[in-house]
Motif scaffolding. Sequence first.
Motif, short mmCIF file in Angstrom:
data_model
loop_
_atom_site.label_atom_id
_atom_site.label_comp_id
_atom_site.label_asym_id
_atom_site.label_seq_id
_atom_site.Cartn_x
_atom_site.Cartn_y
_atom_site.Cartn_z
N UNK A 1 0.84 -1.20 0.00
CA UNK A 1 0.00 0.00 0.00
C UNK A 1 0.87 1.25 0.00
N UNK A 2 1.99 1.17 0.79
CA UNK A 2 2.89 2.31 0.85
C UNK A 2 3.47 2.61 -0.53
N UNK A 3 3.94 1.56 -1.20
CA UNK A 3 4.50 1.76 -2.53
C UNK A 3 3.47 2.29 -3.51
N UNK A 4 2.23 1.78 -3.36
CA UNK A 4 1.16 2.22 -4.26
C UNK A 4 0.89 3.71 -4.06
N UNK A 5 0.83 4.14 -2.80
CA UNK A 5 0.58 5.55 -2.51
C UNK A 5 1.73 6.42 -3.00
N UNK A 6 2.96 5.90 -2.72
CA UNK A 6 4.13 6.70 -3.07
C UNK A 6 4.35 6.81 -4.57
N UNK A 7 4.28 5.63 -5.22
CA UNK A 7 4.60 5.62 -6.65
C UNK A 7 3.42 6.00 -7.54
N UNK A 8 2.20 5.73 -7.08
CA UNK A 8 1.02 6.00 -7.91
C UNK A 8 0.40 7.34 -7.64
N UNK A 9 -0.22 7.46 -6.48
CA UNK A 9 -0.99 8.67 -6.16
C UNK A 9 -0.08 9.87 -6.05
N UNK A 10 1.03 9.70 -5.31
CA UNK A 10 1.93 10.84 -5.14
C UNK A 10 2.51 11.29 -6.48
N UNK A 11 2.80 10.28 -7.33
CA UNK A 11 3.34 10.64 -8.66
C UNK A 11 2.38 11.48 -9.46
N UNK B 1 0.47 16.82 -11.41
CA UNK B 1 -0.56 17.87 -11.46
C UNK B 1 -0.01 19.18 -10.94
N UNK B 2 0.79 19.09 -9.85
CA UNK B 2 1.36 20.31 -9.28
C UNK B 2 2.29 20.99 -10.28
N UNK C 1 -1.74 17.68 0.73
CA UNK C 1 -2.17 16.29 0.47
C UNK C 1 -0.95 15.41 0.28
N UNK C 2 0.02 15.96 -0.43
CA UNK C 2 1.25 15.20 -0.68
C UNK C 2 1.95 14.83 0.63
N UNK C 3 2.05 15.80 1.54
CA UNK C 3 2.70 15.54 2.82
C UNK C 3 1.93 14.52 3.64
#
Length: 600
Positions: free
Chosen positions: A407-417, A422-423, A451-453
């Motif tokens: 889940x951590x990798x998914x959040x970091x590599x997917x959503x955060x990316x 977008x930013x 959100x990123x933090x």
Amino acid sequence: MSCFINLVQAQIDLSKVDSIHKNISNFKIVDSTKLAEAYYDLGHEYRLNYLTDSSYYYYNKAEKISRKLNRKLLLAKTLYGISAIQSDEKDYTGAEVTSFEAISLLENFKVSYEADICKSHVYNNLGISFNELGQFDKSIEYHKKALQLRKKLNDKNRVDNSLNNIGFVYKNLKQFDIALGFFNQILANVNLIKERPSFYALVLDNYANTLYESGKLTKLPDLYLKALSVSENFSVNNYNSIIINRHLAEYYHDKNQKDSALYYAYKAKDISEQYYNDDLLKSLKLLSEIEEGKASAKHLNAYVKLSDSLIKVERSTRDKLARIRFETNQIEQENVQIARERMWLLIISIVVIITSVLIYIVINQRNKNKELKFVQQQQEANEEIYNLMLSQNEGIEEARTLEKQRISEELHDGVLGRLFGTRLSLDSLNMNNSDEAIKTRSQYISELKTIEEDIRKVSHELNTDFVSGSGFIDIIKTLVENQTTVYNLDYNLNHEDVISWDKVSNKTKIHFYRIVQESLHNIYKHANATLVNIDFKLKNDKICLTLNDNGSGFDVNKTKSGIGLKNMNSRINEIEGTIHITSTKESGTTVTIEAPIALH
């Protein structure tokens, strides 16, 4: 020991025998009459010193010479000595015949002090023989004749002996009140305990045993104990105490006081083993009745073997005495043969005893080895069970960690990316320099950074192994949850994080696990509780486990240890711990267990 008194027992002293032998060997005695008297004296001295063979041999020589010389008084005295030996060797019929021959000689003899003394001895011996043959009326008749003569001779000690013998026969006849009257006549002498302590102990024991057989127990066991004390403190040897110890054992056995019964029965056996006679036989028989199981069978087997042995010895002795009577010149060879037989009997007995001891040691050692092996196997099984539980728990924790990492990798590599992209896009659109556009874009960019933090924080938290070191407590928690659910109990499980379970040996953790399991089972089975509190704390480098319930409680002093509590104690001992239980009825129970973190 017989409860009769036949003669005044002398201490072992053969100085007189040596003197008489010297006179004979130096031919100082050349007169046949004096030679017969010398042989009689030798027979008498050997009899007082319990040397039956030599006594009978010299009595036989004296008998032959006195018959030839028609010395009636000497012959009668010699025949009495022979009859006494026959009675001692249980040849009661032979003793009866020999005694009557002596009486016939004395009745036709002129009245004299020495003849009356001899006659009283013969009557006394007849009384003993008839008692042993079960002819109690005749026994009393001849004991009373002996008593009458002894009173006439003013022989106080022998009068008391006869009174004791008569009382003993009446006891055998179950005429207890009469028997007690005779014993009381003797015990009325307040100086008897000082003058004849051994005899006093014997009479007091006869008196106490008569009370016992008549069912009058109020003075018992005090009289027995007094008789035993006198016998042990004032007698030359402890032989007289054998029957007193046996009577005490019988009394306590009837009272169902097994420990006391065994104590006195073994005392009687230990003393009688020195003499290897009927008293040892009776002691073994009594022990077989008091003991149980294998111990009883052991004493019964010993009783049977000794009985057979004594019967053979008695038969051999009677045959030997008969041969001595008619084959005096062969007595020395027979004594050598008997000595060899006794030596072989002793050797065989020693071999049998040693063999039995070795067999017992081997069997006992095998049983101990099996028990040790079983304990080791049980310990290995407990270790394996714990390791399986630990492995299972580690597998679960590993799966959890992998899932959190995913889940951590998914959040970091997917959503955060995607948010980061977008930013950047919004940053590029920031080229529009209108105030409103810039303000709006800046708000979006700021929100995206927030959100990123947050996502980054969640990602890091998910990726942290927060269950490190909590495996054992998780196992305990699973156990408590499962059992309390089944037992319909509420629970509170508390533990201090300062306990480093990784430093605790698997053996200790296994036993704590089993103790908690056994305690929950006992609470469900016996306490009728609805709540249990379980606490693990660290005190002075010791793990303290406390289990408290709100059940019905029990009286700790009266309740016997069941198998559950015994198993718990065994486990606690293995981890060098201690247990303390407090409980009162209707107020619940608290069990506190302390064990060191590291075992020595």
